[in-house]
Design an enzyme around this catalytic site. Structure first.
Site, PDB file in Angstrom:
ATOM      1  CG  HIS A   1     -55.753 -33.133  -1.616  1.00  0.00           C
ATOM      2  ND1 HIS A   1     -56.512 -34.351  -2.052  1.00  0.00           N
ATOM      3  CD2 HIS A   1     -54.417 -34.047  -2.706  1.00  0.00           C
ATOM      4  CE1 HIS A   1     -56.044 -35.213  -2.602  1.00  0.00           C
ATOM      5  NE2 HIS A   1     -55.223 -35.215  -3.275  1.00  0.00           N
TER       6      HIS A   1
ATOM      7  NE  ARG B   1     -48.984 -37.018  -2.954  1.00  0.00           N
ATOM      8  CZ  ARG B   1     -49.583 -36.374  -1.846  1.00  0.00           C
ATOM      9  NH1 ARG B   1     -48.938 -36.666  -0.479  1.00  0.00           N
ATOM     10  NH2 ARG B   1     -50.799 -34.694  -2.058  1.00  0.00           N
TER      11      ARG B   1
ATOM     12  CG  HIS C   1     -51.512 -41.261  -8.047  1.00  0.00           C
ATOM     13  ND1 HIS C   1     -50.461 -40.692  -6.928  1.00  0.00           N
ATOM     14  CD2 HIS C   1     -52.231 -40.172  -8.553  1.00  0.00           C
ATOM     15  CE1 HIS C   1     -50.769 -39.626  -6.633  1.00  0.00           C
ATOM     16  NE2 HIS C   1     -51.825 -39.577  -7.383  1.00  0.00           N
TER      17      HIS C   1
END
Length: 307
Positions: free
Chosen positions: A275, A149, A249
């Site tokens: 995640h 990120r 992204h």
């Protein structure tokens, strides 16, 4: 008071008392005009509209091609109107209260093709500024090569320390990052990214701000921010000849999609991206299927209809 009078009173209320912007009031007026049309066709007064009427009108709008988001905005305007009518004691209940718009399909994340991603990663801008070129090349390699990120990237320090949010271990070939929810994870760094980082560190060490903790710095020696990285990446992708501007992204999506296409290992992609829920990662299976479907349409002799 007639129907149009009620609508005008409400619009005056949101304009004067709620102080909504003129454009918002205009949109409310359009939505309430639609409501009045539906009620007139059904032969009922606005104050007599029931929940079943609203549900029927939602179904009609959806069947007519209006998007779920558009319907949701219309319902929001109607809901506010009937809430006001309730406060004015002109209706006993809000007929829009429990009505929801059809679910909006989540758009697939935008990812580059493998060729476009490689084209961007291998692009070299001949500006005569070796310091800037080395930095921007290393940024692209880390974003695409590690799936970071942008917040994780800007948080990286040049060296490991107790105060560091993240750092890259060149010898081990690993990036240690601080992700969402303050969760740490370690991701492998590929050979090309390590090579680009080594070149950047050499340039960075020879500059006037070598003592700054941040791995990626601007000309003034301070940590590079997310906005600056967005701007540099957009510029670099356009100069590299890509058809669309690239943002950080998009490179993360490309990383995930390309790893999944090659390995088919959804759990591994989940770990690499950090995640917490496998459901978040599963969107890339749809992206992968879309890629396969395009390949099938282009290559299979039975995919296309005869002219």
């Amino acid at each position: 008071m007639d129907e149009s009078g009620l609508v005008e009173r409400y619009l005056e209320h949101v304009r004067v008392e709620k102080r909504l912007a003129a454009r918002t009031v205009e949109l409310y007026a359009l939505d309430l005009h639609k409501l009045s049309e539906h009620a007139a066709k059904a032969g009922i007064a606005l104050t007599r509209v029931q929940n079943a009427h609203v549900r029927r009108w939602v179904a009609q709008m959806h069947g007519g091609g209006r998007s779920g988001r558009g319907i949701a905005l219309i319902l929001s305007g109607w809901r506010g109107f009937y809430a006001w009518l309730g406060r004015e004691r002109l209706v006993d209940s809000n007929p829009v209260q429990d009505v929801r718009a059809p679910k909006v399909a989540k758009p697939l994340p935008k990812a580059l093709s493998v060729d476009d991603a490689v084209q961007l990663a291998e692009f070299t801008e001949d500006t005569g500024d070796a310091w800037l070129e080395a930095r921007d090349a290393a940024i692209v390699e880390l974003l695409y090569g590690c799936g970071l990120r942008v917040g994780e990237l800007v948080g990286l320090d040049a060296q490991a320390s107790k105060a560091a949010k993240g750092w890259v271990d060149l010898q081990a070939g690993e990036a240690h990052v601080l992700g969402k929810g303050s969760k740490r994870r370690t991701v492998p760094v590929g050979a090309k990214a390590l090579q680009a980082l080594q070149l950047w560190l050499e340039q960075r060490g020879a500059g006037p701000h070598a003592g700054e903790a941040a791995l990626f710095i601007g000309r003034n020696g301070t940590r590079l921010g997310a906005q600056a990285i967005w701007a540099r990446l957009k510029r670099r992708s356009l100069h590299a000849g890509l058809a669309t501007p690239v943002h950080p992204h998009m490179l993360r999506h490309s990383f995930a999609s390309h790893v999944l296409q090659s390995s088919g290992d959804l759990r591994a992609v989940q770990e690499l991206l950090g995640h917490a829920n496998i459901g978040t990662t599963q969107v890339y299976t749809r992206l992968d299927f879309q890629h396969l479907a395009k390949a099938y349409d282009a290559a299979h002799p039975r995919a296309k209809r005869k002219a």
